[in-house]
Design a protein around this motif. Structure first.
Motif, PDB file in Angstrom:
ATOM      1  N   CYS A 175       0.833  -1.203   0.000  1.00 46.16           N
ATOM      2  CA  CYS A 175       0.000   0.000   0.000  1.00 46.16           C
ATOM      3  C   CYS A 175       0.862   1.245   0.000  1.00 46.16           C
ATOM      4  CB  CYS A 175      -0.913   0.002   1.221  1.00 46.16           C
ATOM      5  SG  CYS A 175      -0.016  -0.068   2.800  1.00 46.16           S
ATOM      6  N   GLU A 176       0.254   2.360  -0.325  1.00 48.73           N
ATOM      7  CA  GLU A 176       0.901   3.661  -0.221  1.00 48.73           C
ATOM      8  C   GLU A 176       0.265   4.450   0.911  1.00 48.73           C
ATOM      9  OE1 GLU A 176       1.142   5.983  -3.754  1.00 48.73           O
ATOM     10  OE2 GLU A 176       2.162   4.427  -4.912  1.00 48.73           O
ATOM     11  N   SER A 177       1.096   5.150   1.650  1.00 47.94           N
ATOM     12  CA  SER A 177       0.589   5.988   2.734  1.00 47.94           C
ATOM     13  C   SER A 177      -0.179   7.175   2.159  1.00 47.94           C
ATOM     14  CB  SER A 177       1.758   6.482   3.589  1.00 47.94           C
ATOM     15  OG  SER A 177       2.456   5.394   4.174  1.00 47.94           O
ATOM     16  N   TYR A 192      -4.905  -0.300   8.839  1.00 50.00           N
ATOM     17  CA  TYR A 192      -5.896   0.655   8.354  1.00 50.00           C
ATOM     18  C   TYR A 192      -5.232   2.015   8.122  1.00 50.00           C
ATOM     19  CZ  TYR A 192      -8.832  -3.030  10.230  1.00 50.00           C
ATOM     20  OH  TYR A 192      -9.388  -4.251  10.508  1.00 50.00           O
ATOM     21  N   GLY A 193      -5.163   2.415   6.885  1.00 48.07           N
ATOM     22  CA  GLY A 193      -4.592   3.716   6.556  1.00 48.07           C
ATOM     23  C   GLY A 193      -3.190   3.674   6.005  1.00 48.07           C
ATOM     24  N   CYS A 194      -2.470   2.562   6.198  1.00 43.29           N
ATOM     25  CA  CYS A 194      -1.092   2.432   5.695  1.00 43.29           C
ATOM     26  C   CYS A 194      -0.200   3.552   6.238  1.00 43.29           C
ATOM     27  CB  CYS A 194      -1.080   2.430   4.165  1.00 43.29           C
ATOM     28  SG  CYS A 194       0.458   1.805   3.424  1.00 43.29           S
ATOM     29  N   ILE A 195      -0.371   3.861   7.521  1.00 45.00           N
ATOM     30  CA  ILE A 195       0.447   4.890   8.168  1.00 45.00           C
ATOM     31  C   ILE A 195       1.775   4.267   8.581  1.00 45.00           C
ATOM     32  CG2 ILE A 195       0.553   6.568  10.040  1.00 45.00           C
ATOM     33  CD1 ILE A 195      -1.684   7.064   8.014  1.00 45.00           C
ATOM     34  N   PRO A 196       2.916   4.894   8.260  1.00 43.72           N
ATOM     35  CA  PRO A 196       4.209   4.302   8.618  1.00 43.72           C
ATOM     36  C   PRO A 196       4.414   4.209  10.125  1.00 43.72           C
ATOM     37  CG  PRO A 196       4.500   6.549   7.839  1.00 43.72           C
ATOM     38  CD  PRO A 196       3.069   6.188   7.579  1.00 43.72           C
TER      39      PRO A 196
END
Length: 213
Positions: free
Chosen positions: A22-24, A151-155
């Protein structure tokens, strides 16, 4: 027959829930720390990330080879320019930025390692579901491992290996989706007179954490 239908549905749900690269979010801001295996570098900083405009702002305070430093930089990838800002004496260094923009998230060729809960799943709101991935970084000559939220692809963190420093770890926290002040990407007025300095080596997002004066 009914049992078979239930099992089929469960299997379909499990397959559908398998994490994918995924991308953030394209606009992010937050804080981070950087540390290295050989203990030469430790930094605390704040970042502003704009994947739409391909630009970043970094504010850092850290230690490099037992010496403290402050670092403030604007990275404008589309323009191929970076500004190192020295507020204490109102000076600015302008350098070519030859690297590709570093997209936060999980590269498409990554391999899934596993899913875990940071904290605990025993109480509501006490845990964070994260996915960990691994892969190769030919440009740095080593491997990487990255963890993002389900959920959200947050690093959450980024671990990669370099020949000079061994394992380098970037931990992200206090992340906020969005940018409150787009003006952080505009160089200060005293940077207008800065002349472009030659750069013998391409600058990349990782070298910025350890190429200090």
């Amino acid at each position: 027959m009914r049992l078979l239908a239930v099992l089929t549905c469960l299997l379909a749900c499990c397959l559908a829930q398998k994490p994918k690269p995924c991308e953030s979010p394209p606009l992010l801001s937050g804080a981070f720390t950087v540390s290295t295996q050989n203990e030469k570098v430790w930094t605390y900083g704040k970042y502003v990330y704009d994947a739409l405009g391909k630009r970043m702002r970094l504010f850092e305070l850290g230690i490099y080879e037992n010496k403290t430093f402050n670092y403030d930089a604007i990275l404008l990838y589309r323009e191929g320019v970076m500004y190192e800002i020295h507020d204490h004496d109102k000076t600015c260094e302008k350098k070519p930025l030859k690297a590709d923009f570093f997209v936060l998230g999980v590269p498409k060729n990554s391999s899934f390692v596993g899913q875990a809960v940071v904290g605990t799943s025993s109480a509501p709101g006490a845990g964070l579901l994260v996915n960990t991935w691994t892969g190769e970084m030919p440009e740095l000559g080593g491997k990487y491992m990255t963890t993002v939220t389900e959920y959200g692809c947050i690093p959450v963190n980024y671990l990669f290996h370099t020949a000079d420093y061994g394992w380098m770890v970037i931990n992200y926290f206090d992340n906020v989706v969005g940018i409150t002040d787009p003006g952080v990407f505009i160089p200060p007025d005293f940077c207008k007179a800065a002349m472009m300095k030659p750069q013998s080596q391409p600058v990349d997002i990782f070298s910025l954490f350890h190429n200090k004066h």
